[in-house]
Write a protein that holds these residues in place. Sequence first.
Motif, PDB file in Angstrom:
ATOM      1  N   VAL A 154       0.859  -1.194   0.000  1.00 20.72           N
ATOM      2  CA  VAL A 154       0.000   0.000   0.000  1.00 20.72           C
ATOM      3  C   VAL A 154       0.892   1.241   0.000  1.00 20.72           C
ATOM      4  O   VAL A 154       1.852   1.326   0.763  1.00 20.72           O
ATOM      5  CB  VAL A 154      -0.932  -0.004   1.235  1.00 20.72           C
ATOM      6  CG1 VAL A 154      -1.675   1.312   1.338  1.00 20.72           C
ATOM      7  CG2 VAL A 154      -1.919  -1.153   1.134  1.00 20.72           C
ATOM      8  N   GLY A 155       0.575   2.162  -0.885  1.00 22.65           N
ATOM      9  CA  GLY A 155       1.384   3.373  -1.014  1.00 22.65           C
ATOM     10  C   GLY A 155       2.377   3.296  -2.173  1.00 22.65           C
ATOM     11  O   GLY A 155       2.890   4.320  -2.621  1.00 22.65           O
ATOM     12  N   TYR A 156       2.625   2.099  -2.685  1.00 21.32           N
ATOM     13  CA  TYR A 156       3.575   1.939  -3.805  1.00 21.32           C
ATOM     14  C   TYR A 156       3.019   2.612  -5.051  1.00 21.32           C
ATOM     15  O   TYR A 156       1.842   2.487  -5.356  1.00 21.32           O
ATOM     16  CB  TYR A 156       3.815   0.454  -4.041  1.00 21.32           C
ATOM     17  CG  TYR A 156       4.756   0.139  -5.188  1.00 21.32           C
ATOM     18  CD1 TYR A 156       4.306  -0.545  -6.318  1.00 21.32           C
ATOM     19  CD2 TYR A 156       6.096   0.524  -5.133  1.00 21.32           C
ATOM     20  CE1 TYR A 156       5.170  -0.837  -7.360  1.00 21.32           C
ATOM     21  CE2 TYR A 156       6.967   0.234  -6.178  1.00 21.32           C
ATOM     22  CZ  TYR A 156       6.501  -0.449  -7.281  1.00 21.32           C
ATOM     23  OH  TYR A 156       7.354  -0.732  -8.324  1.00 21.32           O
ATOM     24  N   THR A 157       3.892   3.331  -5.758  1.00 22.95           N
ATOM     25  CA  THR A 157       3.453   4.049  -6.959  1.00 22.95           C
ATOM     26  C   THR A 157       4.239   3.555  -8.165  1.00 22.95           C
ATOM     27  O   THR A 157       5.459   3.432  -8.091  1.00 22.95           O
ATOM     28  CB  THR A 157       3.665   5.562  -6.785  1.00 22.95           C
ATOM     29  OG1 THR A 157       2.973   5.976  -5.593  1.00 22.95           O
ATOM     30  CG2 THR A 157       3.102   6.332  -7.953  1.00 22.95           C
ATOM     31  N   PHE A 158       3.574   3.273  -9.257  1.00 26.67           N
ATOM     32  CA  PHE A 158       4.243   2.785 -10.466  1.00 26.67           C
ATOM     33  C   PHE A 158       3.468   3.256 -11.697  1.00 26.67           C
ATOM     34  O   PHE A 158       2.355   3.747 -11.584  1.00 26.67           O
ATOM     35  CB  PHE A 158       4.338   1.251 -10.449  1.00 26.67           C
ATOM     36  CG  PHE A 158       2.994   0.544 -10.418  1.00 26.67           C
ATOM     37  CD1 PHE A 158       2.275   0.438  -9.240  1.00 26.67           C
ATOM     38  CD2 PHE A 158       2.457  -0.023 -11.566  1.00 26.67           C
ATOM     39  CE1 PHE A 158       1.041  -0.201  -9.201  1.00 26.67           C
ATOM     40  CE2 PHE A 158       1.219  -0.664 -11.539  1.00 26.67           C
ATOM     41  CZ  PHE A 158       0.512  -0.752 -10.352  1.00 26.67           C
ATOM     42  N   PHE A 159       4.098   3.117 -12.855  1.00 24.67           N
ATOM     43  CA  PHE A 159       3.453   3.488 -14.112  1.00 24.67           C
ATOM     44  C   PHE A 159       2.941   2.231 -14.807  1.00 24.67           C
ATOM     45  O   PHE A 159       3.657   1.257 -14.941  1.00 24.67           O
ATOM     46  CB  PHE A 159       4.436   4.229 -15.027  1.00 24.67           C
ATOM     47  CG  PHE A 159       4.690   5.644 -14.597  1.00 24.67           C
ATOM     48  CD1 PHE A 159       5.725   5.933 -13.729  1.00 24.67           C
ATOM     49  CD2 PHE A 159       3.871   6.674 -15.033  1.00 24.67           C
ATOM     50  CE1 PHE A 159       5.952   7.227 -13.315  1.00 24.67           C
ATOM     51  CE2 PHE A 159       4.089   7.982 -14.620  1.00 24.67           C
ATOM     52  CZ  PHE A 159       5.139   8.261 -13.762  1.00 24.67           C
ATOM     53  N   SER A 160       1.713   2.287 -15.242  1.00 25.91           N
ATOM     54  CA  SER A 160       1.119   1.132 -15.911  1.00 25.91           C
ATOM     55  C   SER A 160       1.372   1.197 -17.416  1.00 25.91           C
ATOM     56  O   SER A 160       1.260   2.260 -18.012  1.00 25.91           O
ATOM     57  CB  SER A 160      -0.397   1.118 -15.671  1.00 25.91           C
ATOM     58  OG  SER A 160      -1.031   0.368 -16.685  1.00 25.91           O
ATOM     59  N   ASP A 161       1.719   0.053 -18.026  1.00 23.42           N
ATOM     60  CA  ASP A 161       1.840   0.038 -19.491  1.00 23.42           C
ATOM     61  C   ASP A 161       0.752  -0.835 -20.111  1.00 23.42           C
ATOM     62  O   ASP A 161       0.960  -1.480 -21.124  1.00 23.42           O
ATOM     63  CB  ASP A 161       3.240  -0.443 -19.901  1.00 23.42           C
ATOM     64  CG  ASP A 161       3.543  -1.832 -19.362  1.00 23.42           C
ATOM     65  OD1 ASP A 161       4.644  -2.341 -19.614  1.00 23.42           O
ATOM     66  OD2 ASP A 161       2.668  -2.418 -18.688  1.00 23.42           O
ATOM     67  N   SER A 162      -0.414  -0.797 -19.484  1.00 21.87           N
ATOM     68  CA  SER A 162      -1.532  -1.585 -20.004  1.00 21.87           C
ATOM     69  C   SER A 162      -1.895  -1.139 -21.415  1.00 21.87           C
ATOM     70  O   SER A 162      -1.980   0.059 -21.693  1.00 21.87           O
ATOM     71  CB  SER A 162      -2.745  -1.414 -19.093  1.00 21.87           C
ATOM     72  OG  SER A 162      -3.912  -1.844 -19.747  1.00 21.87           O
ATOM     73  N   PRO A 163      -2.157  -2.111 -22.321  1.00 20.89           N
ATOM     74  CA  PRO A 163      -2.578  -1.755 -23.681  1.00 20.89           C
ATOM     75  C   PRO A 163      -3.897  -0.987 -23.701  1.00 20.89           C
ATOM     76  O   PRO A 163      -4.202  -0.293 -24.667  1.00 20.89           O
ATOM     77  CB  PRO A 163      -2.745  -3.109 -24.387  1.00 20.89           C
ATOM     78  CG  PRO A 163      -2.473  -4.158 -23.393  1.00 20.89           C
ATOM     79  CD  PRO A 163      -1.990  -3.557 -22.136  1.00 20.89           C
ATOM     80  N   LEU A 164      -4.672  -1.081 -22.619  1.00 18.11           N
ATOM     81  CA  LEU A 164      -5.932  -0.334 -22.552  1.00 18.11           C
ATOM     82  C   LEU A 164      -5.677   1.157 -22.718  1.00 18.11           C
ATOM     83  O   LEU A 164      -6.396   1.863 -23.423  1.00 18.11           O
ATOM     84  CB  LEU A 164      -6.626  -0.589 -21.202  1.00 18.11           C
ATOM     85  CG  LEU A 164      -7.833   0.307 -20.920  1.00 18.11           C
ATOM     86  CD1 LEU A 164      -8.955   0.029 -21.910  1.00 18.11           C
ATOM     87  CD2 LEU A 164      -8.349   0.110 -19.498  1.00 18.11           C
ATOM     88  N   PHE A 165      -4.620   1.671 -22.075  1.00 15.71           N
ATOM     89  CA  PHE A 165      -4.352   3.108 -22.140  1.00 15.71           C
ATOM     90  C   PHE A 165      -3.877   3.514 -23.523  1.00 15.71           C
ATOM     91  O   PHE A 165      -4.189   4.609 -23.997  1.00 15.71           O
ATOM     92  CB  PHE A 165      -3.356   3.513 -21.043  1.00 15.71           C
ATOM     93  CG  PHE A 165      -3.905   3.307 -19.657  1.00 15.71           C
ATOM     94  CD1 PHE A 165      -3.342   2.376 -18.811  1.00 15.71           C
ATOM     95  CD2 PHE A 165      -4.996   4.020 -19.222  1.00 15.71           C
ATOM     96  CE1 PHE A 165      -3.861   2.159 -17.543  1.00 15.71           C
ATOM     97  CE2 PHE A 165      -5.529   3.808 -17.954  1.00 15.71           C
ATOM     98  CZ  PHE A 165      -4.960   2.873 -17.116  1.00 15.71           C
ATOM     99  N   GLN A 166      -3.153   2.605 -24.197  1.00 14.02           N
ATOM    100  CA  GLN A 166      -2.771   2.905 -25.581  1.00 14.02           C
ATOM    101  C   GLN A 166      -4.023   2.965 -26.454  1.00 14.02           C
ATOM    102  O   GLN A 166      -4.165   3.834 -27.302  1.00 14.02           O
ATOM    103  CB  GLN A 166      -1.838   1.814 -26.118  1.00 14.02           C
ATOM    104  CG  GLN A 166      -0.437   1.910 -25.548  1.00 14.02           C
ATOM    105  CD  GLN A 166       0.363   0.638 -25.742  1.00 14.02           C
ATOM    106  OE1 GLN A 166       0.202  -0.068 -26.732  1.00 14.02           O
ATOM    107  NE2 GLN A 166       1.211   0.317 -24.782  1.00 14.02           N
ATOM    108  N   GLU A 167      -4.939   2.028 -26.185  1.00 13.12           N
ATOM    109  CA  GLU A 167      -6.187   1.981 -26.942  1.00 13.12           C
ATOM    110  C   GLU A 167      -7.007   3.257 -26.732  1.00 13.12           C
ATOM    111  O   GLU A 167      -7.610   3.783 -27.663  1.00 13.12           O
ATOM    112  CB  GLU A 167      -7.001   0.781 -26.424  1.00 13.12           C
ATOM    113  CG  GLU A 167      -7.999   0.201 -27.394  1.00 13.12           C
ATOM    114  CD  GLU A 167      -8.681  -0.997 -26.744  1.00 13.12           C
ATOM    115  OE1 GLU A 167      -7.997  -2.009 -26.502  1.00 13.12           O
ATOM    116  OE2 GLU A 167      -9.881  -0.891 -26.466  1.00 13.12           O
ATOM    117  N   LEU A 168      -6.986   3.765 -25.507  1.00 14.67           N
ATOM    118  CA  LEU A 168      -7.738   4.985 -25.198  1.00 14.67           C
ATOM    119  C   LEU A 168      -6.945   6.242 -25.554  1.00 14.67           C
ATOM    120  O   LEU A 168      -7.425   7.356 -25.357  1.00 14.67           O
ATOM    121  CB  LEU A 168      -8.089   5.031 -23.705  1.00 14.67           C
ATOM    122  CG  LEU A 168      -9.089   3.998 -23.196  1.00 14.67           C
ATOM    123  CD1 LEU A 168      -9.285   4.131 -21.693  1.00 14.67           C
ATOM    124  CD2 LEU A 168     -10.432   4.134 -23.897  1.00 14.67           C
TER     125      LEU A 168
END
Lengths: 217, 129
Positions: A154-168
């Motif tokens: 809890v509290g950990y921060t990271f960047f997501s590289d999910s293809p969903l965000f590329q799609e959006l």
Amino acid sequence: MAKYVIQRMGYNPVLLENAKKLIATLQSMPVATIVLDYEMPELSGLDVLKKIKKMPSLSLIPIVMLTGNSSPAHVKDTILQGAVDYIVKPIDPAIFESKINKILKNDISANKQAWIEYELSRNKNHQVRIYNYCEIVSIGEVSLTLNTNQDYPVGYTFFSDSPLFQELEIKNPALKVESSILKDGYFLVQCSLLGLSEAELKKIRLYQKLLSPSRAA
Amino acid sequence: MNYYVKLYSEIESFEPSQLDGLAKLGRDIKEDVVSDLLSLHFTVAATTMAHMERFYKDNNLKEIAFLAHQFKSNCGQLGLNKLHRALNDLENLIRYEGADSEKVSELINIIRDENEVCLNYLIPYQKGA
């Protein structure tokens, strides 16, 4: 704008033009949360953030960066220096209120300590690449839920590289872990979405409308 | 060059629903939020455009980027979508993307024209207008 929303929440917002006045005010009265602008005269918001975090009597006050700059590098720098959220202008009053409410209710010091320890232990030993299975189960304007094989602190921060965000067509957002529950051998991890502009939030709203009601967050 | 003109062709200049949200906020706290923000916008728009024209003449791109950054958030808050986008792109073009002079020129022209269009949209919402 932020001032009006905070007033509506029943708090007394104090507006200050520069870092000197801010530090003087923090040392003279109790403050629940600090909302910083990134671009300020003399010292940037990031420099002010670093300064406050080095002062033991003030370091635990939650700080939110509020800015028109949505670059991932700025988001990362700001969160790494200890800000609890990064909100991009123009603000949606309902989302801003929801974020500030959450911050005021959270035990911020515990979350921050957990995130620092996790990162330090990785860097001290050696570079390990862990490939995590992640599936976005639901997504809303302020948070999303992941199904994953990795337990995130809890509290950990990271960047997501999910293809969903590329799609959006949304740049990969920063995700901050709010909770993690073990279920059927996987972890259901709920994360706040940080640093998204109003235009990007609109895309998520449209995507939510396309989802079936049972899947929308 | 019409790079940005084409890029912005689908963006609405003004989204009145943004002002509805601000009006509701104002009713909740019993303050005329819309009037306050509009008054601020009209003042800032005038000085920003005057300074931007001067800095453009002097080729002072750094100051233009700073002005664009400062002005864009208020524009977005009032639902001036195209103007907000153009200011954001101008800031990024100068600060991070090499500041191509033709593109800067096109954006300054768009911002100048769009500012006038937006003022005409907003004036009816100002109290006493």
